[in-house]
Design a protein around this motif. Structure first.
Motif, PDB file in Angstrom:
ATOM      1  N   ARG A  41     -29.292  72.380 -39.850  1.00  0.00           N
ATOM      2  CA  ARG A  41     -30.591  72.290 -40.543  1.00  0.00           C
ATOM      3  C   ARG A  41     -30.417  71.679 -41.925  1.00  0.00           C
ATOM      4  NH1 ARG A  41     -31.734  77.161 -37.423  1.00  0.00           N
ATOM      5  NH2 ARG A  41     -30.955  78.506 -39.076  1.00  0.00           N
ATOM      6  N   ILE A  42     -29.330  72.014 -42.604  1.00  0.00           N
ATOM      7  CA  ILE A  42     -29.071  71.421 -43.927  1.00  0.00           C
ATOM      8  C   ILE A  42     -28.888  69.913 -43.791  1.00  0.00           C
ATOM      9  CG2 ILE A  42     -27.357  71.260 -45.794  1.00  0.00           C
ATOM     10  CD1 ILE A  42     -29.175  73.659 -46.100  1.00  0.00           C
ATOM     11  N   LYS A  43     -28.158  69.484 -42.797  1.00  0.00           N
ATOM     12  CA  LYS A  43     -27.964  68.047 -42.573  1.00  0.00           C
ATOM     13  C   LYS A  43     -29.302  67.353 -42.316  1.00  0.00           C
ATOM     14  CE  LYS A  43     -23.303  68.409 -40.690  1.00  0.00           C
ATOM     15  NZ  LYS A  43     -22.483  68.298 -39.461  1.00  0.00           N
ATOM     16  N   ILE A  44     -30.140  67.985 -41.516  1.00  0.00           N
ATOM     17  CA  ILE A  44     -31.463  67.404 -41.229  1.00  0.00           C
ATOM     18  C   ILE A  44     -32.281  67.308 -42.511  1.00  0.00           C
ATOM     19  CG2 ILE A  44     -33.663  67.814 -40.055  1.00  0.00           C
ATOM     20  CD1 ILE A  44     -31.988  68.981 -37.697  1.00  0.00           C
ATOM     21  N   LEU A  45     -32.326  68.394 -43.263  1.00  0.00           N
ATOM     22  CA  LEU A  45     -33.082  68.389 -44.519  1.00  0.00           C
ATOM     23  C   LEU A  45     -32.542  67.330 -45.477  1.00  0.00           C
ATOM     24  CD1 LEU A  45     -33.507  72.227 -45.076  1.00  0.00           C
ATOM     25  CD2 LEU A  45     -35.339  70.584 -44.593  1.00  0.00           C
ATOM     26  N   TYR A  46     -31.222  67.258 -45.581  1.00  0.00           N
ATOM     27  CA  TYR A  46     -30.621  66.301 -46.503  1.00  0.00           C
ATOM     28  C   TYR A  46     -30.914  64.867 -46.067  1.00  0.00           C
ATOM     29  CZ  TYR A  46     -27.643  64.768 -50.247  1.00  0.00           C
ATOM     30  OH  TYR A  46     -27.188  64.193 -51.408  1.00  0.00           O
ATOM     31  N   SER A  70     -35.212  68.512 -32.173  1.00  0.00           N
ATOM     32  CA  SER A  70     -36.577  69.047 -32.046  1.00  0.00           C
ATOM     33  C   SER A  70     -36.594  70.552 -32.268  1.00  0.00           C
ATOM     34  CB  SER A  70     -37.153  68.716 -30.670  1.00  0.00           C
ATOM     35  OG  SER A  70     -37.347  67.333 -30.555  1.00  0.00           O
ATOM     36  N   HIS A  71     -35.612  71.243 -31.697  1.00  0.00           N
ATOM     37  CA  HIS A  71     -35.523  72.700 -31.865  1.00  0.00           C
ATOM     38  C   HIS A  71     -35.364  73.062 -33.340  1.00  0.00           C
ATOM     39  CE1 HIS A  71     -34.344  76.857 -31.267  1.00  0.00           C
ATOM     40  NE2 HIS A  71     -33.235  76.617 -31.948  1.00  0.00           N
ATOM     41  N   GLN A  72     -34.466  72.375 -34.035  1.00  0.00           N
ATOM     42  CA  GLN A  72     -34.241  72.653 -35.450  1.00  0.00           C
ATOM     43  C   GLN A  72     -35.471  72.303 -36.286  1.00  0.00           C
ATOM     44  OE1 GLN A  72     -31.837  74.450 -36.387  1.00  0.00           O
ATOM     45  NE2 GLN A  72     -30.543  74.297 -34.584  1.00  0.00           N
ATOM     46  N   LEU A  73     -36.136  71.205 -35.943  1.00  0.00           N
ATOM     47  CA  LEU A  73     -37.345  70.821 -36.685  1.00  0.00           C
ATOM     48  C   LEU A  73     -38.449  71.862 -36.515  1.00  0.00           C
ATOM     49  CD1 LEU A  73     -37.424  66.986 -36.025  1.00  0.00           C
ATOM     50  CD2 LEU A  73     -37.154  68.105 -38.252  1.00  0.00           C
ATOM     51  N   ARG A  74     -38.534  72.467 -35.337  1.00  0.00           N
ATOM     52  CA  ARG A  74     -39.531  73.530 -35.119  1.00  0.00           C
ATOM     53  C   ARG A  74     -39.282  74.689 -36.083  1.00  0.00           C
ATOM     54  NH1 ARG A  74     -39.547  72.174 -30.076  1.00  0.00           N
ATOM     55  NH2 ARG A  74     -37.838  73.483 -29.392  1.00  0.00           N
ATOM     56  N   ILE A  75     -38.019  75.067 -36.228  1.00  0.00           N
ATOM     57  CA  ILE A  75     -37.658  76.148 -37.158  1.00  0.00           C
ATOM     58  C   ILE A  75     -38.002  75.741 -38.592  1.00  0.00           C
ATOM     59  CG2 ILE A  75     -35.705  77.431 -38.153  1.00  0.00           C
ATOM     60  CD1 ILE A  75     -34.415  77.236 -35.302  1.00  0.00           C
ATOM     61  N   LEU A  76     -37.685  74.511 -38.955  1.00  0.00           N
ATOM     62  CA  LEU A  76     -37.954  74.025 -40.315  1.00  0.00           C
ATOM     63  C   LEU A  76     -39.456  73.936 -40.583  1.00  0.00           C
ATOM     64  CD1 LEU A  76     -35.158  71.319 -40.480  1.00  0.00           C
ATOM     65  CD2 LEU A  76     -35.225  73.477 -41.751  1.00  0.00           C
ATOM     66  N   LYS A  77     -40.242  73.551 -39.576  1.00  0.00           N
ATOM     67  CA  LYS A  77     -41.708  73.501 -39.741  1.00  0.00           C
ATOM     68  C   LYS A  77     -42.273  74.905 -39.911  1.00  0.00           C
ATOM     69  CE  LYS A  77     -42.996  71.306 -36.100  1.00  0.00           C
ATOM     70  NZ  LYS A  77     -43.702  70.642 -35.015  1.00  0.00           N
ATOM     71  N   THR A  78     -41.797  75.831 -39.092  1.00  0.00           N
ATOM     72  CA  THR A  78     -42.272  77.216 -39.163  1.00  0.00           C
ATOM     73  C   THR A  78     -41.997  77.812 -40.538  1.00  0.00           C
ATOM     74  OG1 THR A  78     -41.915  77.518 -36.796  1.00  0.00           O
ATOM     75  CG2 THR A  78     -42.044  79.516 -38.123  1.00  0.00           C
ATOM     76  N   SER A  79     -40.879  77.414 -41.134  1.00  0.00           N
ATOM     77  CA  SER A  79     -40.503  77.906 -42.462  1.00  0.00           C
ATOM     78  C   SER A  79     -41.126  77.091 -43.588  1.00  0.00           C
ATOM     79  CB  SER A  79     -38.976  77.879 -42.605  1.00  0.00           C
ATOM     80  OG  SER A  79     -38.390  78.709 -41.644  1.00  0.00           O
ATOM     81  N   LYS A  80     -41.985  76.152 -43.234  1.00  0.00           N
ATOM     82  CA  LYS A  80     -42.688  75.301 -44.202  1.00  0.00           C
ATOM     83  C   LYS A  80     -41.733  74.481 -45.069  1.00  0.00           C
ATOM     84  CE  LYS A  80     -46.532  78.494 -44.330  1.00  0.00           C
ATOM     85  NZ  LYS A  80     -47.047  79.649 -45.013  1.00  0.00           N
ATOM     86  N   LEU A  81     -40.628  74.043 -44.455  1.00  0.00           N
ATOM     87  CA  LEU A  81     -39.664  73.215 -45.170  1.00  0.00           C
ATOM     88  C   LEU A  81     -39.841  71.738 -44.853  1.00  0.00           C
ATOM     89  CD1 LEU A  81     -36.519  75.483 -44.797  1.00  0.00           C
ATOM     90  CD2 LEU A  81     -37.973  75.181 -46.816  1.00  0.00           C
ATOM     91  N   VAL A  82     -40.426  71.445 -43.683  1.00  0.00           N
ATOM     92  CA  VAL A  82     -40.734  70.059 -43.340  1.00  0.00           C
ATOM     93  C   VAL A  82     -42.191  69.973 -42.883  1.00  0.00           C
ATOM     94  CG1 VAL A  82     -38.366  69.471 -42.680  1.00  0.00           C
ATOM     95  CG2 VAL A  82     -39.973  70.166 -40.926  1.00  0.00           C
ATOM     96  N   LYS A  83     -42.724  68.772 -43.030  1.00  0.00           N
ATOM     97  CA  LYS A  83     -44.073  68.481 -42.550  1.00  0.00           C
ATOM     98  C   LYS A  83     -43.967  67.250 -41.661  1.00  0.00           C
ATOM     99  CE  LYS A  83     -45.084  65.790 -46.676  1.00  0.00           C
ATOM    100  NZ  LYS A  83     -45.872  65.696 -47.896  1.00  0.00           N
ATOM    101  N   PHE A  84     -45.030  66.958 -40.943  1.00  0.00           N
ATOM    102  CA  PHE A  84     -44.991  65.794 -40.071  1.00  0.00           C
ATOM    103  C   PHE A  84     -46.326  65.069 -40.107  1.00  0.00           C
ATOM    104  CE2 PHE A  84     -46.720  69.163 -37.516  1.00  0.00           C
ATOM    105  CZ  PHE A  84     -47.669  68.549 -36.710  1.00  0.00           C
TER     106      PHE A  84
END
Length: 113
Positions: A41-46, A70-84
């Motif tokens: 997830r850190i790599k994706i965010l970075y 996709s699985h990791q992005l779902r977690i990041l979206k749920t945590s309001k760390l990414v938007k789409f």
């Protein structure tokens, strides 16, 4: 003197308790930091630090499967760390806001000290 010190410590403890957020808020904060506890997830965010990316871009960048991304992005979206945002059939992801960028920047500064 010992009694004065004890009373002063009690004042400090009371002050800290008065300023302490509710347990629910602290639980939410702990959950947020758990999300940052995964290196994928850190790599994706970075990778999204300065760029808006689609799942395929991220999968190629990080040598991961699209389903894993996709699985990791779902977690990041749920945590309001990414938007789409959707553009035709494509979905592009980016960091949710400046807070996320600041958390990552501050973390990087800390580990690079």
């Amino acid at each position: 003197m010992d009694n004065e010190l004890s009373m002063a410590r009690e004042d400090i403890v009371k002050k800290v308790l008065d300023q302490q957020p509710d347990d629910e808020i602290l639980y939410d904060l702990a959950e947020l930091f758990k999300v940052f506890g995964d290196s994928t997830r850190i790599k994706i965010l970075y990778s999204m630090f300065e760029n808006e990316l689609c799942v395929n871009d991220i999968a190629n960048l990080l040598n991961l499967s699209q389903s894993s991304v996709s699985h990791q992005l779902r977690i990041l979206k749920t945590s309001k760390l990414v938007k789409f945002r959707r553009e035709g059939k494509s979905i592009y992801y980016s960091l949710d806001d400046e807070h996320v960028r600041s958390i990552i920047s501050m973390g990087m500064e800390h580990v690079e000290e």
